[in-house]
Design an enzyme around this catalytic site. Structure first.
Site, PDB file in Angstrom:
ATOM      1  N   GLY A   1       0.804  -1.221   0.000  1.00  0.00           N
ATOM      2  CA  GLY A   1       0.000   0.000   0.000  1.00  0.00           C
ATOM      3  C   GLY A   1       0.833   1.266   0.000  1.00  0.00           C
ATOM      4  N   HIS A   2       2.148   1.133   0.067  1.00  0.00           N
ATOM      5  CA  HIS A   2       3.036   2.306   0.183  1.00  0.00           C
ATOM      6  C   HIS A   2       4.228   2.144  -0.749  1.00  0.00           C
ATOM      7  CE1 HIS A   2       5.426   5.491   2.175  1.00  0.00           C
ATOM      8  NE2 HIS A   2       4.254   5.903   2.625  1.00  0.00           N
ATOM      9  N   PHE A   3       4.114   2.207  -1.951  1.00  0.00           N
ATOM     10  CA  PHE A   3       2.994   2.501  -2.826  1.00  0.00           C
ATOM     11  C   PHE A   3       2.951   1.445  -3.918  1.00  0.00           C
ATOM     12  CE2 PHE A   3       4.217   6.593  -1.045  1.00  0.00           C
ATOM     13  CZ  PHE A   3       3.005   7.087  -0.613  1.00  0.00           C
TER      14      PHE A   3
END
Length: 157
Positions: free
Chosen positions: A37-39
């Protein structure tokens, strides 16, 4: 590094009690769910975890200076600057030093470099307290051994 457990320091490479400095290394994992999620498509180490790694480095310096008699905690990040991206697989060199020592707290300066390039730095306010219970003290003793903390500095009652 074990991101899921907030274990962000792999090994102490230098600890100078007289100069009040410490250097550690930390290998950013190649793969970790945090990078999903990052990224997506461009994985980066979150800045908040870089700040935590600097705080943990400062904490180990303070534990050494206090001869393992008190537990430091991050009280405040006075200033932090992100100067470049940190990506999976990179080896971090984290340095910290004491800027000021007070009654029950310290102010530290820390920085993270990768291959000699400064990636971030911070100034932290770090209070300390007596270890709150034997379980935490035992955990910290085990962690100290794992990262190469000088065993002669671990005082026991």
């Amino acid at each position: 590094m074990h991101l899921e457990y907030f274990i962000l320091i792999d090994r102490i490479t230098d600890l100078d009690i007289g100069a009040k400095t410490i250097a550690v290394e930390a290998q950013v994992p190649e793969k970790n769910t945090i990078f999903e999620g990052h990224f997506p498509g461009y994985p980066l180490m979150p800045g908040v975890l870089l700040i935590e790694a600097m705080a943990q480095t400062s904490g180990w310096l303070l534990i050494a200076l206090m001869k393992f008699e008190r537990m430091p905690f991050l009280g405040a990040v006075k200033e932090a600057k992100m100067r470049g991206f940190v990506t999976p697989g990179e080896l971090l060199k984290i340095d910290a030093s004491i800027v000021h020592e007070g009654s029950g707290f310290a102010i530290t300066s820390a920085k993270i470099s990768v291959g000699g390039e400064l990636k971030c730095n911070a100034t932290d306010h770090v209070p300390s307290r007596p270890f709150p219970n034997p379980d935490l003290r035992g955990y910290m003793d085990a962690m100290a051994k794992r990262i190469g903390f000088p065993q002669e500095l671990i005082a026991h009652d």
